[in-house]
Design a protein around this motif. Structure first.
Motif, PDB file in Angstrom:
ATOM      1  N   GLN A 813       0.849  -1.210   0.000  1.00 25.61           N
ATOM      2  CA  GLN A 813       0.000   0.000   0.000  1.00 25.61           C
ATOM      3  C   GLN A 813       0.878   1.251   0.000  1.00 25.61           C
ATOM      4  O   GLN A 813       0.609   2.217  -0.703  1.00 25.61           O
ATOM      5  N   ALA A 814       1.925   1.238   0.806  1.00 22.59           N
ATOM      6  CA  ALA A 814       2.808   2.394   0.899  1.00 22.59           C
ATOM      7  C   ALA A 814       3.455   2.676  -0.457  1.00 22.59           C
ATOM      8  O   ALA A 814       3.510   3.835  -0.918  1.00 22.59           O
ATOM      9  N   LEU A 815       3.948   1.616  -1.143  1.00 23.34           N
ATOM     10  CA  LEU A 815       4.600   1.805  -2.438  1.00 23.34           C
ATOM     11  C   LEU A 815       3.624   2.374  -3.463  1.00 23.34           C
ATOM     12  O   LEU A 815       3.989   3.244  -4.280  1.00 23.34           O
ATOM     13  N   ALA A 816       2.394   1.906  -3.431  1.00 22.77           N
ATOM     14  CA  ALA A 816       1.401   2.432  -4.374  1.00 22.77           C
ATOM     15  C   ALA A 816       1.232   3.940  -4.198  1.00 22.77           C
ATOM     16  O   ALA A 816       1.140   4.696  -5.181  1.00 22.77           O
ATOM     17  N   HIS A 817       1.170   4.392  -2.967  1.00 19.48           N
ATOM     18  CA  HIS A 817       0.979   5.828  -2.732  1.00 19.48           C
ATOM     19  C   HIS A 817       2.214   6.650  -3.129  1.00 19.48           C
ATOM     20  O   HIS A 817       2.075   7.732  -3.701  1.00 19.48           O
ATOM     21  N   VAL A 818       3.420   6.154  -2.823  1.00 23.56           N
ATOM     22  CA  VAL A 818       4.597   6.968  -3.189  1.00 23.56           C
ATOM     23  C   VAL A 818       4.812   6.971  -4.696  1.00 23.56           C
ATOM     24  O   VAL A 818       5.420   7.904  -5.234  1.00 23.56           O
ATOM     25  N   ARG A 819       4.349   5.944  -5.404  1.00 27.51           N
ATOM     26  CA  ARG A 819       4.418   6.006  -6.866  1.00 27.51           C
ATOM     27  C   ARG A 819       3.504   7.104  -7.393  1.00 27.51           C
ATOM     28  O   ARG A 819       3.830   7.780  -8.370  1.00 27.51           O
ATOM     29  N   HIS A 820       2.325   7.278  -6.726  1.00 25.34           N
ATOM     30  CA  HIS A 820       1.480   8.434  -7.059  1.00 25.34           C
ATOM     31  C   HIS A 820       2.252   9.728  -6.811  1.00 25.34           C
ATOM     32  O   HIS A 820       2.181  10.670  -7.617  1.00 25.34           O
ATOM     33  N   THR A 821       2.970   9.772  -5.690  1.00 22.16           N
ATOM     34  CA  THR A 821       3.747  10.965  -5.372  1.00 22.16           C
ATOM     35  C   THR A 821       4.755  11.259  -6.469  1.00 22.16           C
ATOM     36  O   THR A 821       4.874  12.404  -6.944  1.00 22.16           O
ATOM     37  N   LEU A 822       5.520  10.230  -6.888  1.00 22.23           N
ATOM     38  CA  LEU A 822       6.546  10.436  -7.913  1.00 22.23           C
ATOM     39  C   LEU A 822       5.921  10.872  -9.232  1.00 22.23           C
ATOM     40  O   LEU A 822       6.425  11.775  -9.904  1.00 22.23           O
ATOM     41  N   ARG A 823       4.812  10.251  -9.602  1.00 16.84           N
ATOM     42  CA  ARG A 823       4.147  10.630 -10.860  1.00 16.84           C
ATOM     43  C   ARG A 823       3.733  12.101 -10.823  1.00 16.84           C
ATOM     44  O   ARG A 823       3.961  12.838 -11.796  1.00 16.84           O
ATOM     45  N   LEU A 824       3.143  12.548  -9.736  1.00 18.76           N
ATOM     46  CA  LEU A 824       2.690  13.930  -9.646  1.00 18.76           C
ATOM     47  C   LEU A 824       3.876  14.901  -9.582  1.00 18.76           C
ATOM     48  O   LEU A 824       3.818  15.993 -10.177  1.00 18.76           O
ATOM     49  N   GLN A 825       4.940  14.504  -8.900  1.00 19.33           N
ATOM     50  CA  GLN A 825       6.097  15.400  -8.811  1.00 19.33           C
ATOM     51  C   GLN A 825       6.798  15.547 -10.162  1.00 19.33           C
ATOM     52  O   GLN A 825       7.361  16.600 -10.470  1.00 19.33           O
ATOM     53  N   ARG A 826       6.777  14.488 -10.985  1.00 13.54           N
ATOM     54  CA  ARG A 826       7.408  14.591 -12.314  1.00 13.54           C
ATOM     55  C   ARG A 826       6.633  15.558 -13.211  1.00 13.54           C
ATOM     56  O   ARG A 826       7.186  16.082 -14.180  1.00 13.54           O
ATOM     57  N   LEU A 827       5.357  15.778 -12.868  1.00 19.13           N
ATOM     58  CA  LEU A 827       4.574  16.754 -13.637  1.00 19.13           C
ATOM     59  C   LEU A 827       4.947  18.183 -13.274  1.00 19.13           C
ATOM     60  O   LEU A 827       4.622  19.116 -14.006  1.00 19.13           O
TER      61      LEU A 827
END
Length: 966
Positions: A813-827
């Motif tokens: 669950q934690a990895l799923a959320h930080v991948r969202h974080t990385l995707r949004l930060q790359r934007l």
């Protein structure tokens, strides 16, 4: 012309024996309010308080000015009549000074009645009592009777404001003490018969006064009425038991037994009165010879409840033990401290313990430097008291000040004496009382730090602080007995916590608790719990045993400017204040604030525990807050508070930007308010030091902002404090900070602010191990950020939710959320935010065993952080790389990463992550079979966990230690 002012009865004035009309009752009370502080400026607000009390009329000040004008006319008329008398008698006019007149002077701070203090009956009374206590019995009897003869009734008869009532009670206490001293003298002289009627009446009025009861019993016994004396004892014993729950004193029980035994020792003394010192009878000079000098024993009784102070007693031994040594200077020691701190008790305890060191006697005088009801004693008057004690005929005392001092110094020149100068107002008052030879020791007490004496006379300065916890408990136990303390230890702890080590406060509580033996100590603790009523609870009804009254005496001694500073400090948030913050509170530069604080420090109303840090004793702070509420307009006080809050906000904001440069894209502050200069902080070391010094004040500032309804300030303070608190691992404070901040943000209503507040509270709950609340507030934060279309904030929220899931052991669950974080930060366009997200993804990948992908993400993030000099991010990523190396059994490589991470966390003051990295270092050392090193790092980590109240982390690590030991 001779003038006389009287307050020991109705308020009155006489000119050459003729009564002067002082006007209506309120005008006479104005006159009396000036008389008791003769030659001292009394502020207008203080006069209003004295004359009208707590509810003055709306036009109190104009009315007061009118009374002052009329009183001036009365005094001017007296002076004019004196001038006419002088012209008719001498053929020339006489100036006002030569007529011994009086006038009222208007000064910047208030009004002052200018006259010779010796024209006021209460001053004459005190001088006569002081002289009597230094004389032989025959002389003392005459002086005591003269002093008592000045009383015409109750002081300030007909005036009934709280201030006059309090002063009246104090003066009645002085008269009662004078009567008791007179009774002792007359009983020693065999004059019991003349005292019997008065003693009976006084005993009826004061049935619990054991000293008075003893005098009455002795007079009855010597008058052949032993049965009545025994009946008197039984009445006192019963009254003490019923009213106070106590038994008669040892002295009274001993007298009772002597009456039962018909002991000759208490029989009628020989009819011859005690002879006056031979020196007084010498007709030539009236100065006693060295052979015939009196041996003064002027020390008051030793303090009954004296406790502790071992280090200070040792200082006094060292400083005063050199008296009389060849080549030594005069031994002078000055004990200073706030009112009620126990200066006089310390001095008298040491004096009694060391009296045998001074075979030629002890001199003592109360200089009344900080007295609730009068002027400081003039140095010349104190010297006269000493000359009386040394056997000098009053008729031989020179009038010239220099000759007077010279005679005193001549008489003590070849003697070994202890001279105790209690309650000095300043160094100048004391200087004339210092002997010129080395045989004497001088022990001084004062609320002022008498630094001038250290410079000019080599005085040893002994500042007195509050009692320690153990000393405080011992003092309370002396009042109540150990059994009562042991019966309710929780109440004892609470009571002592509220008294904060002030001996006077502890003694007041002890006296109240002893008076109500059946009254539970817990009830008194509950009464003290209420800050608004705490000073009321520390009041016995006696000015000498009243914390508020003791503070008032020091407050009245301040200049107007220092009094204003004192009041504002009482309103400021936090347990202490830094110099820069004090400058903004006062609207001055730091250097000007330091000068203003110096006067308060001199009289021990504030202390400086560290350079540039100022603190008030808790009870003094409560009194200052009372004065702030009473003496300043609400808008002026609010402006001062707004200034100090603005100082804290802007300085903390600048510091937090240094600690966490990623966090403040959306925080826009209003400029500092006028009079505020934020404190410059050079680097991260200075920032951490400032936050550590100020964090209690910053939390108090947020609570004050909440009470005042300053919502924007509430949530802004939460934002700028957040980074420091989580770095320090102060998780409980962090949760409280953001619960308050979120409530203010909800009232404020702005979406981005609300998202931030929910996210930071979620982060605080996650760090504290409260998963459900963390996820709940994370979801609310995410909804608010999505509504505001804030992608960067959404990214940060996913990171927080991930952390909470990880604490629950759900790394997927934690990895799923930080991948969202990385995707949004790359934007976005923030490389450091992307680097943090890369590290987070790599960390959770490593936790799930994907070490190759984890290494790639973390190394990519570390390069970005290194290019931008982002040490916070580097430390976190190095810790992740250490974990990856450790998981891959590359232990030496893991040690290198962890050590670099630990060094950065330590330098940055990030105690939270420092503790985690120390635990990781211990794990690697254990894997390398380096057990001692593992234990060393685990112990350091547990120490930090305990300090941060991270009980679960500490328990987990302690289990590792226990297994390693086995």
């Amino acid at each position: 012309m001779t003038i006389e002012f009287g307050v020991l009865g109705e308020i009155q004035a006489h000119s050459d024996g003729v009564a002067v009309d002082l006007g209506p009752a309120r005008q006479r009370s104005v006159f009396a309010a000036l008389v008791v502080d003769i030659n001292r400026t009394v502020p207008v607000d203080v006069l209003v308080d004295r004359v009208w009390g707590v509810r003055p009329p709306q036009r109190a000040k104009p009315t007061l000015y009118s009374y002052m004008s009329r009183l001036r006319q009365v005094l001017d008329t007296m002076a004019d009549e004196a001038s006419m008398d002088g012209a008719s008698t001498n053929g020339a006019s006489t100036d006002r000074a030569s007529t011994n007149g009086a006038s009222i002077a208007r000064r910047a701070a208030g009004y002052a009645l200018l006259a010779d203090p010796g024209v006021v009956d209460v001053n004459i009374f005190r001088d006569l009592v002081g002289q009597a206590r230094a004389r032989d019995d025959a002389g003392a009897a005459t002086l005591f009777e003269r002093a008592l003869g000045l009383w015409r009734g109750e002081p300030f008869a007909g005036v009934d404001t709280p201030w006059f009532s309090s002063l009246r009670e104090s003066l009645l206490g002085e008269r009662h003490a004078c009567r008791l001293d007179r009774n002792d003298v007359q009983l020693r002289r065999g004059h019991h018969a003349t005292l019997l009627t008065e003693l009976a009446a006084c005993h009826d009025a004061h049935p619990l006064d054991e000293r008075l009861a003893a005098q009455f019993m002795l007079a009855l016994y010597r008058s052949g009425r032993a049965a009545h004396a025994l009946r008197c004892f039984e009445q006192v014993r019963r009254a003490l038991a019923e009213e106070l729950g106590s038994n008669p004193s040892d002295e009274l029980r001993r007298l009772h037994q002597q009456v039962l035994d018909n002991d000759p020792a208490i029989g009628v003394p020989a009819p011859t009165a005690v002879a006056a010192p031979a020196a007084v009878a010498v007709p030539t000079t009236g100065i006693p010879s060295s052979r015939d000098r009196a041996l003064p024993r002027q020390l008051p009784a030793a303090p009954r409840w004296f406790t502790g102070r071992q280090s200070e007693l040792a200082e006094l031994d060292k400083a005063l033990g050199r008296a009389g040594q060849p080549g030594a200077a005069v031994a002078v020691c000055a004990v200073s401290g706030s009112g009620g701190i126990g200066k006089t008790s310390l001095a008298l305890h040491w004096a009694h313990q060391n009296a045998d060191r001074f075979p030629d006697g002890q001199l003592h005088v109360d200089l009344r430097g900080f007295d609730s009801s009068g002027e400081p004693l003039a140095s010349a008057a104190a010297v006269r008291v000493f000359l009386d004690a040394l056997g000098v005929d009053p008729g031989s005392v020179p009038a010239d000040q220099q000759a007077l001092t010279g005679l005193y110094r001549s008489l003590v020149a070849d003697r070994r004496m202890l001279i105790v100068l209690d309650n000095a107002v300043d160094s100048a008052q004391v200087a004339a009382l210092l002997p010129g030879s080395t045989g004497c020791a001088v022990l001084i007490t004062s609320r002022r730090r008498l630094s001038g004496l250290a410079v000019t006379h080599g005085a040893h300065l002994v500042p007195l602080d509050v009692l320690t916890v153990s000393e405080s408990r011992e003092l309370l136990g002396r009042h109540l007995g150990e059994d009562r303390l042991a019966a309710d230890p929780g109440a004892v702890t609470a009571v002592l916590e509220h008294c904060t080590g002030l001996p006077l406060a502890i003694s007041v509580v002890g006296a109240r608790a002893a008076a109500g033996a059946g009254f539970p100590l817990a009830a008194l603790a509950e009464e003290l719990q209420d800050e608004s009523a705490r000073l009321d609870a520390l009041d016995t009804g006696d000015l000498s045993a009243n914390v508020r009254a003791v503070c008032l005496v020091s407050y009245r001694a301040l200049t107007g400017e220092a009094a204003e500073v004192f009041r504002l400090l009482g309103a400021a948030p936090g347990p202490e204040i830094g110099l820069a913050a004090a400058g903004s509170l006062l609207g001055r530069s730091p250097s000007a604030a330091r000068a203003a604080l110096r006067e308060l420090e001199t009289v021990h109303l504030v202390e400086q525990p560290a350079p540039g840090r100022y603190r008030m004793h808790d009870l003094i702070r409560l009194y200052a807050a009372e004065r702030a509420a009473e003496d300043r307009k609400a808008e002026s006080r609010e402006r001062a508070l707004r200034r100090v809050m603005s100082f804290y906000l802007h300085t903390a904001y600048a510091g937090d930007r240094v600690l966490s440069p990623l966090r403040h894209h959306h925080l826009e502050l209003e400029p500092p308010v006028d009079g505020v200069t934020p404190q410059p902080l050079a680097d991260q070391t200075a920032v951490i030091a400032w936050f550590r010094a100020e964090y209690a004040c910053l939390l108090a500032a947020q609570r004050l902002a909440e009470r005042n309804g300053w919502d924007v300030l509430v949530w802004q303070l939460a934002r700028v404090l957040d980074g420091f608190l989580w770095r320090q691992g102060r998780l409980h404070d962090l949760v409280a900070l953001w619960r308050t901040g979120l409530a203010a943000a909800e009232r404020h209503g702005e979406g981005s602010v609300l998202a931030w507040a929910h996210r930071r509270l979620a982060h605080a709950w996650a760090r504290s191990g409260n998963h459900d609340d963390a996820v709940h507030h994370g979801d609310l934060a995410l909804a608010a950020a999505e509504e505001a279309d804030d992608l960067a904030e959404q990214a940060r929220i996913h990171d927080v939710i991930a952390w909470s899931w990880a604490r629950q052991g759900d790394d997927r669950q934690a990895l799923a959320h930080v991948r969202h974080t990385l995707r949004l930060q790359r934007l976005g366009h923030d490389p450091l935010a992307q680097a943090n997200a890369l590290n987070a993804v790599g960390w959770y990948e490593a936790r799930l065993g994907d070490y190759e992908q984890a290494l790639a993400h973390c190394e990519e993030g570390l390069k970005i952080q290194g290019r931008h000099g982002f040490r916070d991010g580097e430390a976190c990523t190095l810790d992740s790389l250490g974990f990856i190396a450790q998981a891959a059994a590359r232990h030496h490589e893991a040690l290198a990463y962890y050590r670099r991470a630990h060094a950065l966390f330590h330098d940055l003051g990030n105690l939270y992550e420092e503790a985690n990295t120390l635990a990781n270092l211990g794990d690697v050392h254990l894997a390398l079979a380096q057990l001692d090193e593992a234990r060393h790092h685990w112990h350091r980590a547990i120490s930090l966990y305990d300090a941060q109240h991270r009980a679960e982390d500490a328990r987990r690590l302690q289990d590792k230690l226990d297994r390693a030991a086995r």
